[in-house]
Design a protein around this motif. Structure first.
Motif, PDB file in Angstrom:
ATOM      1  N   PRO A  26       0.817  -1.220   0.000  1.00  0.00           N
ATOM      2  CA  PRO A  26       0.000   0.000   0.000  1.00  0.00           C
ATOM      3  C   PRO A  26       0.853   1.274   0.000  1.00  0.00           C
ATOM      4  CG  PRO A  26      -0.479  -1.410   1.919  1.00  0.00           C
ATOM      5  CD  PRO A  26       0.716  -1.962   1.263  1.00  0.00           C
ATOM      6  N   ASN A  27       0.393   2.262  -0.761  1.00  0.00           N
ATOM      7  CA  ASN A  27       1.042   3.586  -0.723  1.00  0.00           C
ATOM      8  C   ASN A  27       0.402   4.438   0.342  1.00  0.00           C
ATOM      9  OD1 ASN A  27       2.686   3.311  -3.080  1.00  0.00           O
ATOM     10  ND2 ASN A  27       0.789   3.354  -4.258  1.00  0.00           N
ATOM     11  N   ASN A  28      -0.893   4.195   0.562  1.00  0.00           N
ATOM     12  CA  ASN A  28      -1.652   5.045   1.480  1.00  0.00           C
ATOM     13  C   ASN A  28      -1.353   4.687   2.929  1.00  0.00           C
ATOM     14  OD1 ASN A  28      -4.136   4.903  -0.975  1.00  0.00           O
ATOM     15  ND2 ASN A  28      -3.192   6.805  -0.344  1.00  0.00           N
ATOM     16  N   LEU A  29      -1.497   5.695   3.776  1.00  0.00           N
ATOM     17  CA  LEU A  29      -1.060   5.563   5.167  1.00  0.00           C
ATOM     18  C   LEU A  29      -1.802   4.468   5.952  1.00  0.00           C
ATOM     19  CD1 LEU A  29       0.698   6.710   7.448  1.00  0.00           C
ATOM     20  CD2 LEU A  29      -1.151   8.326   7.943  1.00  0.00           C
ATOM     21  N   MET A  30      -3.128   4.543   5.986  1.00  0.00           N
ATOM     22  CA  MET A  30      -3.879   3.635   6.885  1.00  0.00           C
ATOM     23  C   MET A  30      -3.688   2.162   6.524  1.00  0.00           C
ATOM     24  SD  MET A  30      -6.084   3.843   9.559  1.00  0.00           S
ATOM     25  CE  MET A  30      -7.156   5.246   9.582  1.00  0.00           C
ATOM     26  N   PRO A  31      -3.806   1.760   5.220  1.00  0.00           N
ATOM     27  CA  PRO A  31      -3.577   0.337   4.929  1.00  0.00           C
ATOM     28  C   PRO A  31      -2.143  -0.104   5.225  1.00  0.00           C
ATOM     29  CG  PRO A  31      -4.041   1.576   2.905  1.00  0.00           C
ATOM     30  CD  PRO A  31      -4.316   2.493   4.046  1.00  0.00           C
ATOM     31  N   TYR A  32      -1.186   0.824   5.116  1.00  0.00           N
ATOM     32  CA  TYR A  32       0.208   0.459   5.437  1.00  0.00           C
ATOM     33  C   TYR A  32       0.340   0.219   6.946  1.00  0.00           C
ATOM     34  CZ  TYR A  32       5.156  -0.097   4.757  1.00  0.00           C
ATOM     35  OH  TYR A  32       6.409  -0.655   4.695  1.00  0.00           O
ATOM     36  N   ILE A  33      -0.221   1.137   7.721  1.00  0.00           N
ATOM     37  CA  ILE A  33      -0.149   0.980   9.184  1.00  0.00           C
ATOM     38  C   ILE A  33      -0.817  -0.328   9.609  1.00  0.00           C
ATOM     39  CG2 ILE A  33      -0.948   1.895  11.410  1.00  0.00           C
ATOM     40  CD1 ILE A  33      -0.592   4.685  10.388  1.00  0.00           C
ATOM     41  N   SER A  34      -1.938  -0.666   8.947  1.00  0.00           N
ATOM     42  CA  SER A  34      -2.651  -1.882   9.366  1.00  0.00           C
ATOM     43  C   SER A  34      -1.768  -3.115   9.145  1.00  0.00           C
ATOM     44  CB  SER A  34      -4.006  -1.997   8.656  1.00  0.00           C
ATOM     45  OG  SER A  34      -3.833  -2.262   7.297  1.00  0.00           O
ATOM     46  N   ARG A  35      -0.931  -3.069   8.113  1.00  0.00           N
ATOM     47  CA  ARG A  35      -0.021  -4.215   7.871  1.00  0.00           C
ATOM     48  C   ARG A  35       1.135  -4.233   8.869  1.00  0.00           C
ATOM     49  NH1 ARG A  35      -0.192  -5.450   1.645  1.00  0.00           N
ATOM     50  NH2 ARG A  35      -2.455  -5.416   1.436  1.00  0.00           N
ATOM     51  N   VAL A  36       1.530  -3.066   9.343  1.00  0.00           N
ATOM     52  CA  VAL A  36       2.534  -3.022  10.429  1.00  0.00           C
ATOM     53  C   VAL A  36       1.890  -3.622  11.679  1.00  0.00           C
ATOM     54  CG1 VAL A  36       3.965  -1.534  11.902  1.00  0.00           C
ATOM     55  CG2 VAL A  36       3.691  -0.985   9.463  1.00  0.00           C
ATOM     56  N   ALA A  37       0.628  -3.266  11.892  1.00  0.00           N
ATOM     57  CA  ALA A  37      -0.069  -3.721  13.106  1.00  0.00           C
ATOM     58  C   ALA A  37      -0.212  -5.243  13.148  1.00  0.00           C
ATOM     59  CB  ALA A  37      -1.448  -3.046  13.191  1.00  0.00           C
ATOM     60  N   ILE A  38      -0.417  -5.882  11.974  1.00  0.00           N
ATOM     61  CA  ILE A  38      -0.538  -7.357  11.992  1.00  0.00           C
ATOM     62  C   ILE A  38       0.827  -8.036  11.845  1.00  0.00           C
ATOM     63  CG2 ILE A  38      -2.940  -7.534  11.235  1.00  0.00           C
ATOM     64  CD1 ILE A  38      -1.880  -8.111   8.379  1.00  0.00           C
ATOM     65  N   GLY A  39       1.892  -7.235  11.794  1.00  0.00           N
ATOM     66  CA  GLY A  39       3.238  -7.799  11.786  1.00  0.00           C
ATOM     67  C   GLY A  39       3.759  -8.162  10.407  1.00  0.00           C
ATOM     68  N   GLU A  40       2.998  -7.776   9.359  1.00  0.00           N
ATOM     69  CA  GLU A  40       3.459  -8.101   8.001  1.00  0.00           C
ATOM     70  C   GLU A  40       4.633  -7.206   7.600  1.00  0.00           C
ATOM     71  OE1 GLU A  40       0.176  -8.724   5.325  1.00  0.00           O
ATOM     72  OE2 GLU A  40       1.424  -8.161   3.622  1.00  0.00           O
ATOM     73  N   TYR A  41       4.602  -5.956   8.003  1.00  0.00           N
ATOM     74  CA  TYR A  41       5.733  -5.046   7.793  1.00  0.00           C
ATOM     75  C   TYR A  41       6.282  -4.672   9.156  1.00  0.00           C
ATOM     76  CZ  TYR A  41       3.485  -4.466   3.212  1.00  0.00           C
ATOM     77  OH  TYR A  41       2.896  -4.675   1.996  1.00  0.00           O
ATOM     78  N   GLU A  42       7.608  -4.437   9.173  1.00  0.00           N
ATOM     79  CA  GLU A  42       8.290  -4.221  10.450  1.00  0.00           C
ATOM     80  C   GLU A  42       7.941  -2.877  11.088  1.00  0.00           C
ATOM     81  OE1 GLU A  42      12.881  -4.539  11.711  1.00  0.00           O
ATOM     82  OE2 GLU A  42      12.347  -5.288   9.706  1.00  0.00           O
ATOM     83  N   PHE A  43       7.902  -1.829  10.248  1.00  0.00           N
ATOM     84  CA  PHE A  43       7.659  -0.483  10.792  1.00  0.00           C
ATOM     85  C   PHE A  43       7.065   0.417   9.718  1.00  0.00           C
ATOM     86  CE2 PHE A  43      12.004  -0.762   9.219  1.00  0.00           C
ATOM     87  CZ  PHE A  43      12.082   0.320   8.367  1.00  0.00           C
ATOM     88  N   LEU A  44       6.485   1.524  10.182  1.00  0.00           N
ATOM     89  CA  LEU A  44       5.968   2.533   9.251  1.00  0.00           C
ATOM     90  C   LEU A  44       7.102   3.484   8.881  1.00  0.00           C
ATOM     91  CD1 LEU A  44       3.563   4.099   7.860  1.00  0.00           C
ATOM     92  CD2 LEU A  44       3.515   5.495   9.943  1.00  0.00           C
ATOM     93  N   ARG A  45       7.204   3.790   7.605  1.00  0.00           N
ATOM     94  CA  ARG A  45       8.116   4.860   7.190  1.00  0.00           C
ATOM     95  C   ARG A  45       7.323   6.160   7.225  1.00  0.00           C
ATOM     96  NH1 ARG A  45       9.151   0.666   4.008  1.00  0.00           N
ATOM     97  NH2 ARG A  45      11.278  -0.141   3.996  1.00  0.00           N
ATOM     98  N   VAL A  46       7.738   7.060   8.071  1.00  0.00           N
ATOM     99  CA  VAL A  46       7.072   8.359   8.153  1.00  0.00           C
ATOM    100  C   VAL A  46       7.793   9.290   7.187  1.00  0.00           C
ATOM    101  CG1 VAL A  46       6.537  10.326   9.655  1.00  0.00           C
ATOM    102  CG2 VAL A  46       6.372   7.993  10.555  1.00  0.00           C
ATOM    103  N   TRP A  47       7.070   9.708   6.157  1.00  0.00           N
ATOM    104  CA  TRP A  47       7.704  10.508   5.101  1.00  0.00           C
ATOM    105  C   TRP A  47       7.851  11.972   5.527  1.00  0.00           C
ATOM    106  CZ3 TRP A  47       9.724   6.878   2.549  1.00  0.00           C
ATOM    107  CH2 TRP A  47       9.030   5.778   2.061  1.00  0.00           C
TER     108      TRP A  47
END
Ligand code: NAD
Ligand code: WQD
Length: 337
Positions: A198-219
């Motif tokens: 995801p490029n968009n913030l909320m779907p990216y954060i949701s994947r961080v939350a379920i552990g699929e991605y390690e961290f959010l990149r804050v642009w």
């Protein structure tokens, strides 16, 4: 008599939530979608939520004979046109594809409507049509512009609609400029779950939350905003969906065209969204600050006065509701969708 509505792109993120709102408002709805960015299983989910069978036609808006067939099979009172491509980055790589699907697709829909004497259209536009030089809150009469092919297609579509209305006074259009849709239906059965990263913030954060991605990149954290991170006008997708019902009512009952922002009228920063999501999922979500993302601006939020005046549009859900419902969806419904 029950009014029948064609929903193009109705199995997608905003379309599926709008379907739920339309059925609740008493409309009879037919969905057209080519499944390029959605799943057939959404049909069953919609049936589960509404308690009614879903009428779905798998077709492409670029397939003119299929559109003609659809308009002869059903008598539509109006069309809500969601189908289209929406990824800004991808549009830079594939501008012609974006013009074909978003611009030619709209022209095809308008021609099919004209041939069948269907005279009401709600169109998914975007806050991306505002020129980046404007200062928020963004008002509908402010300068428009574009910085990428996706934005170009949305602005071009708005201009096409203006000219189509000028040439055919029976045609009424509701142009809705969405700000940043987020969250999911309260059932947890439908929501946003992109196939790609995801490029968009909320779907990216949701994947961080379920552990699929390690961290959010804050642009970027050096913007001129209260905490230095980018500020946007996030609106719950179910509030956004209700905006479509109001737009449709205005077109069908009052025979009035309109162009309005659909937002909450206030901004939240990236850190505020991350903190609210951390609360929703019950753990501090990790992030790393990165350089600014190309093309981003510091803040963007809607002036919501016109939507209130013209449509009676107000929102009833806040940022916590968006994060709670997103977390509910990603940990339940999204798993086996
Ligand atoms: P989405 O990708 O989830 O939904 C679009 C749907 O259209 C998908 O189900 C897809 O399969 C379908 N589709 C795509 N091309 C098609 C074609 N050629 N023929 C038939 N169906 C086709 O996107 P969304 O977030 O629900 O967005 C809906 C509309 O709202 C789009 O027009 C988008 O540009 C606009 N919009 C979205 C946002 C956002 O942030 N999500 C913001 C502003 C505007
Ligand atoms: C929001 C904020 C980012 C991701 C886009 C389109 C727009 C519209 C909505 C369709 C910004 C920051 C994001 C991440 C981050 N779509 N961010 N890390 O850019 O406001 O709008 O979607 O019409 O046209 O341009 O939304 O969700 O990408 O970003 O820090 O991994 O979150 O920098 O401040 P944007 P977004």
């Amino acid at each position: 008599m029950t009014k029948r509505i064609l929903l193009t792109g109705g199995l997608g993120y905003i379309g599926s939530h709008t379907y739920v709102a339309l059925v609740a408002a008493g409309y009879d709805v037919v969905i057209l979608d080519n499944l390029s960015n959605s799943k057939r299983s959404v049909c069953d989910r919609l049936a589960q939520i509404t308690g009614r069978d879903t009428t779905f036609v798998q077709a492409d808006i670029l397939d003119e004979p299929a559109l003609a067939q659809l308009f002869s099979d059903y008598d539509f009172d109006a069309v809500i046109h969601f189908a289209g491509l929406k990824a800004v980055g991808e549009s830079v790589e594939k501008p012609l594809e974006y013009m074909q699907v978003n611009v030619t697709g709209l022209v095809n829909i308008l021609q099919a409507m004209q041939a069948a004497s269907v005279n009401a259209l709600v169109f998914s536009s975007s806050a991306t049509v505002y020129d980046v030089s404007n200062t928020s809150p963004l008002r509908e009469d402010m300068q428009t512009g574009f910085t990428n092919p996706y934005g170009y297609t949305k602005l071009t579509c708005e201009q096409i609609l203006e000219q189509a209305v000028a040439a055919n006074p029976s045609l009424k259009t509701g142009v809705l400029r969405y700000f940043n849709p987020a969250g999911a239906d309260v059932s947890g059965l439908i929501g946003e779950d992109p196939n790609d990263i995801p490029n968009n913030l909320m779907p990216y954060i949701s994947r961080v939350a379920i552990g699929e991605y390690e961290f959010l990149r804050v642009w970027g954290d050096d913007y001129d905003t209260p905490d230095g991170t980018g500020v946007r006008d996030y609106i719950h997708v179910s509030d956004l969906a209700n905006g479509h019902v109001l737009s449709l009512n205005a077109l069908l009952d009052r025979d009035e065209s309109h162009l309005v922002n659909l937002g909450r009228g206030r901004g939240y920063s990236v850190m505020q969204v991350l903190n609210s999501y951390s609360r929703a999922c019950g753990r501090e979500l990790p992030y790393q600050v990165m350089p600014r993302r190309a093309g981003d601006i510091a803040e963007m939020y809607a002036d919501v006065e016109r939507a209130k005046q013209v449509l009676g549009f107000t929102v009833s859900r806040d940022l916590d509701d968006m994060c709670d419902s997103s977390w509910n969806w990603i940990t339940t419904g999204a798993k086996d969708a």
